[in-house]
Design a protein around this motif. Structure first.
Motif, PDB file in Angstrom:
ATOM      1  N   ARG A  57       1.135  -1.202   0.119  1.00 47.48           N
ATOM      2  CA  ARG A  57      -0.137  -0.259  -0.132  1.00 47.48           C
ATOM      3  C   ARG A  57       1.067   1.046  -0.137  1.00 47.48           C
ATOM      4  N   GLU A  58       1.858   1.039   0.286  1.00 49.96           N
ATOM      5  CA  GLU A  58       3.067   2.398   0.627  1.00 49.96           C
ATOM      6  C   GLU A  58       3.538   3.243  -0.820  1.00 49.96           C
ATOM      7  N   GLN A  59       2.941   4.313  -0.784  1.00 54.05           N
ATOM      8  CA  GLN A  59       2.511   5.405  -1.791  1.00 54.05           C
ATOM      9  C   GLN A  59       4.860   5.457  -2.503  1.00 54.05           C
ATOM     10  N   THR A  60       4.967   5.901  -1.310  1.00 57.65           N
ATOM     11  CA  THR A  60       6.585   6.987  -1.411  1.00 57.65           C
ATOM     12  C   THR A  60       7.521   5.876  -1.476  1.00 57.65           C
ATOM     13  N   TRP A  61       8.401   5.934  -2.250  1.00 56.51           N
ATOM     14  CA  TRP A  61       9.257   5.173  -1.475  1.00 56.51           C
ATOM     15  C   TRP A  61      11.198   5.823  -1.615  1.00 56.51           C
ATOM     16  N   ASN A  62      11.446   6.493  -1.010  1.00 60.00           N
ATOM     17  CA  ASN A  62      13.431   6.828  -1.408  1.00 60.00           C
ATOM     18  C   ASN A  62      14.708   6.163  -0.703  1.00 60.00           C
ATOM     19  N   ASP A  63      15.486   6.209  -1.409  1.00 56.75           N
ATOM     20  CA  ASP A  63      16.410   5.498  -0.901  1.00 56.75           C
ATOM     21  C   ASP A  63      16.846   6.578  -0.045  1.00 56.75           C
ATOM     22  N   ALA A  64      17.541   5.322   0.943  1.00 54.55           N
ATOM     23  CA  ALA A  64      18.643   6.583   2.234  1.00 54.55           C
ATOM     24  C   ALA A  64      18.911   7.455   2.154  1.00 54.55           C
ATOM     25  N   HIS A  65      19.357   8.689   0.741  1.00 50.73           N
ATOM     26  CA  HIS A  65      20.268   9.269   0.526  1.00 50.73           C
ATOM     27  C   HIS A  65      19.503  10.665   0.065  1.00 50.73           C
ATOM     28  N   SER A  66      18.295  10.233  -0.124  1.00 53.11           N
ATOM     29  CA  SER A  66      16.563  11.269  -1.157  1.00 53.11           C
ATOM     30  C   SER A  66      15.853  11.732  -0.352  1.00 53.11           C
ATOM     31  N   VAL A  67      15.386  11.837   1.579  1.00 56.34           N
ATOM     32  CA  VAL A  67      14.788  11.543   2.036  1.00 56.34           C
ATOM     33  C   VAL A  67      14.516  13.358   1.971  1.00 56.34           C
ATOM     34  N   ALA A  68      13.503  13.855   1.347  1.00 54.97           N
ATOM     35  CA  ALA A  68      12.843  15.060   1.991  1.00 54.97           C
ATOM     36  C   ALA A  68      13.146  15.073   3.285  1.00 54.97           C
ATOM     37  N   PRO A  69      13.527  16.525   4.405  1.00 54.49           N
ATOM     38  CA  PRO A  69      13.205  16.074   5.204  1.00 54.49           C
ATOM     39  C   PRO A  69      11.885  16.614   5.954  1.00 54.49           C
ATOM     40  N   ASP A  70      11.119  17.407   4.671  1.00 56.92           N
ATOM     41  CA  ASP A  70       9.467  17.252   5.525  1.00 56.92           C
ATOM     42  C   ASP A  70       8.883  16.650   5.305  1.00 56.92           C
TER      43      ASP A  70
END
Ligand SMILES: Cc1cc2nc3c(=O)[nH]c(=O)nc-3n(C[C@H](O)[C@H](O)[C@H](O)COP(=O)(O)OP(=O)(O)OC[C@H]3O[C@@H](n4cnc5c(N)ncnc54)[C@H](O)[C@@H]3O)c2cc1C
Length: 408
Positions: A393-406
């Motif tokens: 169900r998870e919509q947003t996946w990021n690699d650990a270096h590109s996580v937006a802080p907000d």
């Protein structure tokens, strides 16, 4: 003309692990039982869980046997029999994520003492694992790694197996607009009127006993049924999921006398390995942003598994609430069952403790009587499906270096 009612020995509300396990045991014991599910089977906790059939590790790590550790330590054997098809419910065919968990500890006296406590306090005892028998990310770990024979099940698979076995006895309901009830002056639930979610046709149920097994839904149900105390508590977890080219690993990294990082592995619908990462991390990260949680998870994973390469691994998070009987914010010692009139309220506290909860329900019921009331054909009634796990169900996946802080 009023439809003829269906008389039941037991009506269960909620089709997570607790409701489905009870449904099976009550049915096997001869009770005419029906289960109502408002969303999808296991939505809430069971589908979000890590699937570890604990035997009390968390308690044993503290080094002294407690009521909680005595309660839980027989559960792995009970589940093993059910999973092997030797005892009801027959869970043969349930996918296992692993037959065992690995235990390893960060350097430190408390961690080492914790592992010693685990050896002394558990019925299923950890045994040392030689380096070549360890999962890949632990082969180069310099300290000891132990094997603990606690199985890790695939919760979705278990829900599917039980749901299919009891398809005839599980109904999907629209709780908001298709569920009414009558209470008598003593608070006994006398009648439930359901409306078929597809045709709006009414169905009346006359249950002798009702079990609320709706997890976090028990609180609102109890309010509605005017059952005031004792109440429910919820304890949130901010879990991390990682997916990609990861090795399979199931186990606990111990630090400061507790499971600091608990990792379980599964496979998603695109055949990627998915890690669910919980333990102290998931408790500490409640209230943190998604970005902070992922950064912390990445740091902790690399500390627990320094040989791991996280390049190309994507991360997500989800929050799930553990729903339990009120216990001043602490985990209750075992499963909880209250009886008020003909209504029981049931919280297992842990997936592993579901069999014990189900036994308690059976203990409170009078022996099953022959039920000669006419059967009603429910073939037209919609059935609940099994919930999707959070990583599907998870919509947003990021690699650990590109996580937006907000991001939350
Ligand atoms: C992130 C996480 C990880 C966990 N990991 C583990 C673990 O590894 N090992 C372990 O032993 N325990 C674990 N647990 C605890 C375990 O998951 C729960 O104790 C257990 O699954 C609770 O099962 P349940 O059937 O009571 O509730 P749930 O699984 O929440 O099921 C409740 C069901 O009731 C339905 N419902 C809700 N309201 C209504 C209503 N009004 N009418 C009808 N139906 C309704 C819901 O849709 C749902 O299907 C974990 C919990 C969490 C949150």
């Amino acid at each position: 003309m009023e439809p003829s009612p269906l008389t039941l020995d037991v009506l269960i509300l909620g089709g997570g692990a607790a409701g489905l396990w009870m449904l099976d045991e009550l049915h096997q014991a001869g009770y005419r039982t029906l289960l109502l599910e408002t969303e999808s089977l296991g939505l809430g906790q069971t589908i979000a869980s890590q699937g570890i059939i604990h035997g009390g590790l968390k308690y044993a790590l503290r080094g002294r046997p407690s009521r909680a550790s005595r309660t839980i330590r027989d559960m792995p054997l009970r589940w093993r029999r059910a999973l092997g098809g030797e005892q009801h419910p027959n869970l043969a065919g349930t996918q296992l994520r692993s037959d065992y968990c690995c235990l390893w500890a960060l350097p430190g006296l408390r961690s080492r003492l914790g592992l010693l406590g685990a050896r002394l306090g558990l019925r299923v005892k950890p045994v040392p694992m030689p380096a070549d028998a360890r999962p890949i990310p632990l082969r180069s770990w310099s300290g000891p790694v132990q094997r603990l024979d606690e199985q890790v099940i695939e919760p979705q698979s278990m829900l599917t197996i039980l749901g299919n076995q009891h398809r005839d006895r599980c109904l999907k309901i629209d709780f908001q607009s298709g569920f009414e009830f009558d209470l008598d002056s003593e608070g006994h639930l006398q009648r439930v009127r359901l409306l078929n979610p597809e045709t709006s046709e009414p169905l009346d149920l006359i249950p002798r006993h009702v079990v609320l097994a709706a997890g976090g839904g028990n609180g609102p149900l109890r309010d509605m049924l005017k059952l005031s105390t004792p109440s429910m508590q919820t304890r949130p977890l901010h879990m991390v999921v990682a997916r990609g080219d990861l090795p399979r690993l199931n186990g606990h990294c111990i630090h400061e006398g507790k499971p600091w990082l608990t990792i379980t592995s599964t496979v998603d619908c695109a055949d990627r390995t998915v890690w669910q990462i919980g333990g102290a991390l998931a408790e500490d990260c409640v209230g943190m942003t998604r970005s902070e949680t992922i950064q912390r998870a990445r740091r902790d994973v690399l500390r627990a598994l320094p040989a791991l390469n996280l390049d190309g691994i994507q991360f997500g998070t989800y929050v799930a609430n553990r729903a339990e009987a009120s216990s001043q914010g602490r985990r209750p010692d075992g499963p909880t069952l209250f009886q008020e009139g003909n209504i029981m309220t049931a919280w297992p506290t842990k997936l592993a403790l579901v069999p014990m909860l189900s036994d308690s329900v059976l203990d409170l019921l009078p022996p099953a009587a022959r039920n000669d009331a006419p059967q009603i054909d429910l073939h037209e009634w919609p059935r609940p499906s099994v919930a999707l796990p959070p990583w599907e169900r998870e919509q947003t996946w990021n690699d650990a270096h590109s996580v937006a802080p907000d991001l939350r």
